[in-house]
Design a protein around this motif. Sequence first.
Motif, mmCIF file in Angstrom:
data_model
loop_
_atom_site.group_PDB
_atom_site.id
_atom_site.type_symbol
_atom_site.label_atom_id
_atom_site.label_comp_id
_atom_site.label_asym_id
_atom_site.label_seq_id
_atom_site.Cartn_x
_atom_site.Cartn_y
_atom_site.Cartn_z
ATOM 1 N N CYS A 1 -13.943 9.418 -24.623
ATOM 2 C CA CYS A 1 -14.964 10.335 -25.622
ATOM 3 C C CYS A 1 -13.976 11.682 -25.603
ATOM 4 O O CYS A 1 -14.387 12.226 -26.839
ATOM 5 C CB CYS A 1 -16.066 11.004 -24.722
ATOM 6 N N SER A 2 -12.765 11.858 -25.257
ATOM 7 C CA SER A 2 -11.987 12.823 -25.400
ATOM 8 C C SER A 2 -11.290 12.348 -26.912
ATOM 9 O O SER A 2 -10.810 13.605 -27.761
ATOM 10 C CB SER A 2 -11.122 13.240 -24.533
ATOM 11 N N LYS A 3 -11.198 11.232 -27.158
ATOM 12 C CA LYS A 3 -10.577 10.704 -28.236
ATOM 13 C C LYS A 3 -11.421 10.614 -29.538
ATOM 14 O O LYS A 3 -11.512 11.492 -30.596
ATOM 15 C CB LYS A 3 -9.789 9.587 -28.139
ATOM 16 N N ALA A 4 -12.285 9.614 -29.538
ATOM 17 C CA ALA A 4 -13.231 9.399 -30.682
ATOM 18 C C ALA A 4 -14.480 8.478 -29.912
ATOM 19 O O ALA A 4 -14.094 7.387 -29.339
ATOM 20 C CB ALA A 4 -12.685 8.827 -31.744
ATOM 21 N N ALA A 5 -15.668 8.771 -30.229
ATOM 22 C CA ALA A 5 -16.645 8.011 -29.377
ATOM 23 C C ALA A 5 -18.054 8.365 -29.989
ATOM 24 O O ALA A 5 -18.294 9.242 -30.604
ATOM 25 C CB ALA A 5 -16.639 8.386 -27.811
ATOM 26 N N ILE A 6 -18.646 7.140 -29.908
ATOM 27 C CA ILE A 6 -20.238 7.402 -30.395
ATOM 28 C C ILE A 6 -21.047 6.904 -28.922
ATOM 29 O O ILE A 6 -20.869 6.147 -28.365
ATOM 30 C CB ILE A 6 -20.577 6.267 -31.255
ATOM 31 N N VAL A 7 -21.987 7.946 -28.633
ATOM 32 C CA VAL A 7 -22.657 7.654 -27.262
ATOM 33 C C VAL A 7 -24.258 7.396 -28.000
ATOM 34 O O VAL A 7 -24.720 8.453 -28.338
ATOM 35 C CB VAL A 7 -22.465 8.900 -26.244
ATOM 36 N N ASN A 8 -24.812 6.355 -27.657
ATOM 37 C CA ASN A 8 -25.998 6.036 -27.866
ATOM 38 C C ASN A 8 -27.054 6.263 -26.665
ATOM 39 O O ASN A 8 -26.853 5.505 -25.731
ATOM 40 C CB ASN A 8 -26.348 4.709 -28.501
ATOM 41 N N MET A 9 -28.077 7.054 -26.784
ATOM 42 C CA MET A 9 -29.106 7.423 -25.503
ATOM 43 C C MET A 9 -29.966 6.466 -25.570
ATOM 44 O O MET A 9 -30.922 6.365 -26.337
ATOM 45 C CB MET A 9 -29.436 8.609 -25.916
ATOM 46 N N SER A 10 -29.627 5.502 -24.680
ATOM 47 C CA SER A 10 -30.650 4.396 -24.389
ATOM 48 C C SER A 10 -31.551 4.773 -23.075
ATOM 49 O O SER A 10 -31.962 5.942 -23.024
ATOM 50 C CB SER A 10 -29.749 3.192 -23.835
ATOM 51 N N SER A 11 -32.037 3.758 -22.654
ATOM 52 C CA SER A 11 -33.157 3.943 -21.455
ATOM 53 C C SER A 11 -33.373 2.595 -20.712
ATOM 54 O O SER A 11 -33.072 1.604 -21.179
ATOM 55 C CB SER A 11 -34.335 4.193 -22.255
ATOM 56 N N ILE A 12 -33.809 2.812 -19.338
ATOM 57 C CA ILE A 12 -33.833 1.751 -18.443
ATOM 58 C C ILE A 12 -35.150 0.822 -19.173
ATOM 59 O O ILE A 12 -35.435 -0.165 -18.910
ATOM 60 C CB ILE A 12 -34.257 2.045 -16.980
ATOM 61 N N GLY A 13 -35.859 1.671 -19.812
ATOM 62 C CA GLY A 13 -37.018 1.296 -20.706
ATOM 63 C C GLY A 13 -36.576 -0.198 -21.504
ATOM 64 O O GLY A 13 -37.408 -0.875 -22.009
#
Length: 228
Positions: free
Chosen positions: A149-161
């Motif tokens: 994440c310090s370099k380059a990243a995409i974080v998609n907020m998912s769910s246990i749903g």
Amino acid sequence: MTGLHVRSLLVTGANRGIGLGLVRHFLAMTNPPKWVFATCRDPKGERAQKLQNLASKHPNLVIITLEVSDPASIKAAAARVGEQLGGSGLNLLINNAGVVNLNTLDNETLEDMTQVYTTNTVGPLLMGQAFLPLLKKAAQGSPGSVLSCSKAAIVNMSSIGGSIQELYLWDQANVVSYRCSKVALNMLTKCQSQGYREHGILCVALHPGWVQTDMGSAAGHTHRAGGR
């Protein structure tokens, strides 16, 4: 987020809930990012007041208008971020914006299903496409080959749903469109991880756990429910 060092990041749905909490966290870091881009539908509206208050105290916080279900809005936001960054790239894109409706399996509708899927799944897809050039630029400017994440990243907020195995809290809330959108988001994240790996971009789906937010309480439970 110990050890996280980013020059720039963007959080969607940043005017409340988890998004606002993330913005506050990054701004409070010992070594905060040079730029924190916080997006929401109506930056000047009442729902964005807390975000506006933060921006008045933190010159590195830039609020940007964004509707994640609108391709034109996404392209305009990407252009605005690119202009602000100058020649540097975007290290971290957090696709946090999401919606939920409380429809049951019997009363789910085409309109609601489409709206939730467009926001929760298609939005992160289009965001990844629009911000890819800036993410690639950040990756190219970071030494080493290790994805982070310090370099380059995409974080998609998912769910246990979105867990097919768990089908978490089905009796309390069917939320069919939400569950389906998160299952699809998980697969999108996997596809992004394969497609963007060659560019040095990390792609992950994150289940934050249940949080006491407007969305988190939408199903009517205020205990630790384990879903966003």
